[in-house]
Motif scaffolding. Structure first.
Motif, PDB file in Angstrom:
ATOM      1  N   GLU A  30      57.201  56.827   2.421  1.00  0.00           N
ATOM      2  CA  GLU A  30      56.211  57.223   3.433  1.00  0.00           C
ATOM      3  C   GLU A  30      55.382  58.415   2.961  1.00  0.00           C
ATOM      4  OE1 GLU A  30      55.354  55.656   6.065  1.00  0.00           O
ATOM      5  OE2 GLU A  30      56.975  54.189   6.255  1.00  0.00           O
ATOM      6  N   ASN A  34      51.347  58.550   2.129  1.00  0.00           N
ATOM      7  CA  ASN A  34      50.418  59.501   2.750  1.00  0.00           C
ATOM      8  C   ASN A  34      49.590  60.223   1.696  1.00  0.00           C
ATOM      9  OD1 ASN A  34      51.089  58.895   5.353  1.00  0.00           O
ATOM     10  ND2 ASN A  34      52.499  60.631   5.621  1.00  0.00           N
ATOM     11  N   LYS A  80      44.108  56.752  10.571  1.00  0.00           N
ATOM     12  CA  LYS A  80      43.818  55.595   9.723  1.00  0.00           C
ATOM     13  C   LYS A  80      43.331  54.374  10.484  1.00  0.00           C
ATOM     14  CE  LYS A  80      46.953  57.744   6.584  1.00  0.00           C
ATOM     15  NZ  LYS A  80      48.244  57.766   5.903  1.00  0.00           N
ATOM     16  N   GLY A  94      49.199  53.648   5.179  1.00  0.00           N
ATOM     17  CA  GLY A  94      49.737  53.961   6.503  1.00  0.00           C
ATOM     18  C   GLY A  94      48.811  53.432   7.575  1.00  0.00           C
ATOM     19  N   ALA A  99      55.456  57.881  10.625  1.00  0.00           N
ATOM     20  CA  ALA A  99      56.310  58.399   9.556  1.00  0.00           C
ATOM     21  C   ALA A  99      56.699  59.858   9.779  1.00  0.00           C
ATOM     22  CB  ALA A  99      55.626  58.222   8.206  1.00  0.00           C
TER      23      ALA A  99
HETATM   24 MG    MG Z   1      51.965  57.486   6.682  1.00  0.00          MG
END
Ligand code: MG
Ligand code: ADP
Length: 552
Positions: A30, A34, A80, A94, A99
């Motif tokens: 995760e 990112n 996002k 993502g 997360a």
């Molecule tokens: Mg993420």
């Protein structure tokens, strides 16, 4: 700049999210995703005690402004996607906004960040249990997330973990996967003070593979970059002189998302085709890019799979890209005659067969040939099998595919009918594959437990024996149902003793054989994937005899 917002309930409900953080590797994945989404050029990962004591991921991406940093650790907050429609066209790794809050729930989280457009100080966010503190902090543009004491508050989760060694192996596998599929990003992974993965971020797949697999593997490879019908296939293919027993080393990604995709893996293997020995897999890195609306990223709770809208198109594109990239390569094996690895890397230019002279035969089996600065050793049986196979395939038409029309096919000769005793299941098999067997030249009548052969293949001026039909049936019976039975038959038949060249060849016959091998579409492996040619370069002799490596 894009800001973080909270997703509405409809969108949250649409998202396939399960438990996000189940082990150290899932935290690492995760955080790395990112960093990549933030456009970083470098990801530095530090892990202590397999990630249970510390996981720290530092990037130099665009960072976050203070309000965003504070929001980022809340549930369902993301920059996002905005709404439910965006879920159908995800172009970032993502999209769930889950997360950071999930990690903060499972461990102590500290995030330091500075946004590229903010002139002033950066921000530190610390989450410990229910407490969240946001303060100013000094940092260059980018983000660092530190995760400490993972699962200390969730003993059941901690108990379900494997041995630390195994957990760290998962971390390292995940990082390696991203490093290989993102060669433009510099990756480094340090475990308990020791650097274990390091790639330069040069943009070259070869450099990334060098960092992960080392020199020998990287040197024996070619890159692939192929675009057709809106599907782009990029990556690196290691030559089949290095193979593996399973598909684990076929690293795959879809739109930059690293995951194990069986469609792509299968197509990569198909693309290598008969270069790979049966049951072996290549080492390869393949990233497939396609328009975000042609792939559903929202099908797996841990984002470990995607669904293609047209997986046949993807498989075809990958297979074509791979076989195309390999067919232009000279895949003769460099002999491991005390070769140092530097020398093994550089000799794959041009066709090896243009200016070739057969200078001898060894044990009536190997042809010794002079080719520019190299000595080539050709396995004459393997070479002949490859030539036969390609000729037979041409006779059958279109790669020997089974179109059921009975069109084309290998020439057949009438013979005095000959009875072959068979088991009932062999006879049934012969019936099932009558069309395939006819395509390679066999004609026959069956009754319950025997079969009368009335015609045999007579390709290339040689007439096969009726017993060859039994061998053909063995081929069809072996293993699981062949996907392309006609091609299997051709491969097997190409190697049949009745079709092979004699052992003692005149120099002219040997030269013809080598030239014909050179004209083959894939000269460097027999139909079953064994090599046909070994290459020993002059430098290897020079080294062996301790001569200075010059010709004068
Ligand atoms: Mg993420
Ligand atoms: P998601 O990635 O699904 O949006 P996360 O919980 O992983 O959810 O992150 C929440 C938000 O925090 C992201 O949408 C992004 O805006 C921001 N963020 C997280 N990590 C970084 C990073 N390394 N650099 C810049 N922004 C980040």
């Amino acid at each position: 700049m894009t800001r973080i917002t909270e997703l509405d309930t409809e969108t949250v409900e649409r998202i396939a999210a399960g438990e996000v953080v189940t082990r150290p590797a899932s935290v690492v994945v995760e955080l790395v995703e990112n960093a990549l989404d933030a456009g970083t050029e470098s990801v530095e990962i530090t892990v202590e005690n397999a990630g249970l004591d510390l996981i720290r991921v530092a990037d130099d991406g665009h960072g976050m402004a203070r309000e965003d940093a504070a929001l980022s650790v809340e549930r369902h907050t993301t920059s996002k996607i905005r709404d439910v429609a965006d879920v159908e066209r995800i172009s970032t790794l993502g999209f769930r906004g889950e997360a950071l809050p999930s990690i903060a729930h499972a461990a102590r989280l500290e995030l330091t960040t500075k946004h590229e457009e903010s002139g002033v100080a950066g921000t530190r966010v610390v989450v410990d249990g229910d407490e969240k503190r946001v303060t100013a902090a000094g940092r260059a543009v980018g983000t660092t997330v530190s995760v400490r004491d993972l699962f200390e508050r969730i003993p059941a989760r901690r108990k379900s973990l494997a041995q630390p060694k195994r957990e760290f192996a998962r971390v390292s596998e995940a990082v390696t996967g991203y490093a290989l599929t993102h060669p433009e990003v510099r990756f480094s992974l340090t475990h308990d003070g020791r650097n274990v993965v390091s790639t330069p971020g040069s943009g070259s797949y070869t450099d990334a593979v060098l960092g992960v697999y080392g020199r020998e593997t990287a040197g024996e490879s070619t890159t692939v970059d192929h675009r057709a019908d809106g599907i782009e296939v990029r990556g690196l293919l290691v030559y089949p002189s290095i193979t593996r027993a399973g598909p684990t080393h076929v690293t795959t990604a879809v739109n930059g998302r690293t995951l194990r995709d069986s469609t792509i893996r299968g197509a990569v293997r198909e693309g290598y085709g008969s270069l790979l020995p049966d049951g072996r897999y290549p080492v390869a890195v393949v990233d497939v890019s396609l328009p975000p609306e042609d792939v559903n990223a929202n099908v797996h709770p841990a984002k470990e799979a995607v669904a293609f809208h047209d997986s046949d198109a993807v498989a075809n594109a990958v297979e074509r890209a791979v076989s195309g990239a390999l067919s232009t390569e000279d895949l003769s094996r460099t002999a491991d005659l005390a070769l140092d690895l530097d020398a093994a890397v550089d000799d794959v230019e041009g066709s090896a067969f243009e200016s070739i002279a057969v200078i001898g035969q060894f044990r009536e089996l190997y042809l010794l040939c002079e080719a520019d600065d190299d000595l080539l050793v050709v396995d004459q049986h393997a070479a002949h099998e490859r030539i036969n196979y390609e000729r037979l395939r041409a006779a059958v038409g279109d790669g020997g595919s089974n179109d059921g029309t009975g069109q084309g096919g290998v020439e057949s000769a009438d013979i005095e009918p000959r009875r072959l005793p068979l088991t009932a299941s062999e006879a049934a098999l012969a019936e099932t594959h009558r069309g395939d067997l006819a395509a390679i030249g066999f004609r026959f009548e069956t009754d319950r437990a025997s079969l009368r052969v009335t015609g045999v293949p007579a390709p290339l001026g040689r007439v096969a024996s009726p017993e060859a039909l039994r061998d053909a049936l063995d081929t069809l019976a072996a293993g699981e149902e062949p996907t392309d039975p006609r091609d299997e038959l051709l491969k097997e038949f190409a190697c049949h003793p009745s079709l092979k060249a004699g052992d003692a060849l005149t120099t002219e016959a040997a030269t013809r054989l080598v030239r014909r091998l050179g004209a083959c579409e894939q000269a460097f492996a027999c139909p079953h994937g064994r090599p046909t040619v070994l290459r020993i370069d002059e430098a290897a002799f020079a080294r062996g005899f301790e001569r200075p490596n010059t010709r004068f």
